[in-house]
Design a protein around this motif. Structure first.
Motif, short mmCIF file in Angstrom:
data_model
loop_
_atom_site.label_atom_id
_atom_site.label_comp_id
_atom_site.label_asym_id
_atom_site.label_seq_id
_atom_site.Cartn_x
_atom_site.Cartn_y
_atom_site.Cartn_z
N LEU A 64 0.81 -1.22 0.00
CA LEU A 64 0.00 0.00 0.00
C LEU A 64 0.84 1.28 0.00
O LEU A 64 0.33 2.35 -0.28
N PRO A 68 -1.61 1.72 -5.40
CA PRO A 68 -2.93 2.22 -4.97
C PRO A 68 -3.80 1.11 -4.40
O PRO A 68 -3.71 -0.05 -4.82
N LEU A 69 -4.64 1.47 -3.44
CA LEU A 69 -5.52 0.50 -2.79
C LEU A 69 -6.40 -0.23 -3.81
O LEU A 69 -6.63 -1.44 -3.69
N GLU A 70 -6.88 0.49 -4.82
CA GLU A 70 -7.74 -0.13 -5.83
C GLU A 70 -7.03 -1.25 -6.55
O GLU A 70 -7.60 -2.33 -6.79
#
Length: 212
Positions: A64, A68-70
């Motif tokens: 992370l 990106p988290l996505e």
């Protein structure tokens, strides 16, 4: 609250699965005719399982920082589905690393390797990301990372405690009520159930990634 309930539920599911360790502890207890051996064996087994989960948490934390988290969500869903499909067609294969004469350290490493090989930590990543999201929403920007990391580690503790309670209950009940006879019976195929569970979690992770 849902991610925390998921961690509890996964803990119970992992604890119920004999492949995660309680059958090993039961076999040692029956072999030595000692209930104490069962409880002694479950502790390093649970610790090894927790270490495998923490290793995944650390990878997620590191990821992370750069990804990106996505994207982490999509990668997690893809990995779960790939592992689930693999296990679905190879559920009958069992890794064997140790014999029956083992110490606490052997049990720890056996549990760590077994949990890693079965993708136990990977299965928890969607719930862990939910826990981290919940922690972030209650903190200011400066404390987001520390809060999320602490929440994920706490979630691992909740998961491990839930697993240990269920493992201990299964081993104790069978030791007290059924004994060696239960080992000669036809078992429910938990390996196949595990493969299906990985696929289901992968599908849920895919839906979560798509709706994020």
């Amino acid at each position: 609250m849902t991610p925390w309930l998921a961690m509890l539920a996964f803990g119970a599911f992992h604890g119920l699965n004999p492949g995660m360790g309680w059958l090993f502890a039961l076999s040692l207890g029956l072999q030595q005719r000692s209930e104490r051996v069962i409880w002694y064996s479950l502790l390093p087994i649970a610790a090894g399982h927790a270490a495998a989960i923490v290793a995944v948490v650390l990878l997620v934390m590191a990821g992370l920082r750069f990804v990106p988290l996505e994207l982490v969500r999509w990668l997690t869903a893809a990995a779960l589905l790939a592992l689930g499909i693999y296990k679905l067609f190879n559920y009958y294969r069992h890794p064997r690393w140790v014999g029956m004469k083992v110490g606490a350290l052997d049990l720890f490493w056996w549990s760590f390797l077994m949990a890693t090989a079965h993708g136990a930590g990977l299965m928890l990543v969607p719930a862990l990301l939910g826990v981290a999201d919940g922690a972030d929403s209650h903190r200011g920007h400066a404390g987001m990372a520390a809060s999320a990391n602490g929440a994920m580690l706490l979630a691992v503790g909740v998961h491990t405690l839930s697993m240990l309670v269920v493992m201990g209950s299964c081993a104790w009940l069978i030791y007290r009520k059924f004994g060696l006879a239960v080992l000669r019976q036809k078992w429910i195929n938990f390996d196949l159930i595990w493969a299906v569970a990985l696929l289901l979690v992968g599908i849920v992770a895919l839906l979560m990634a798509g709706s994020a």
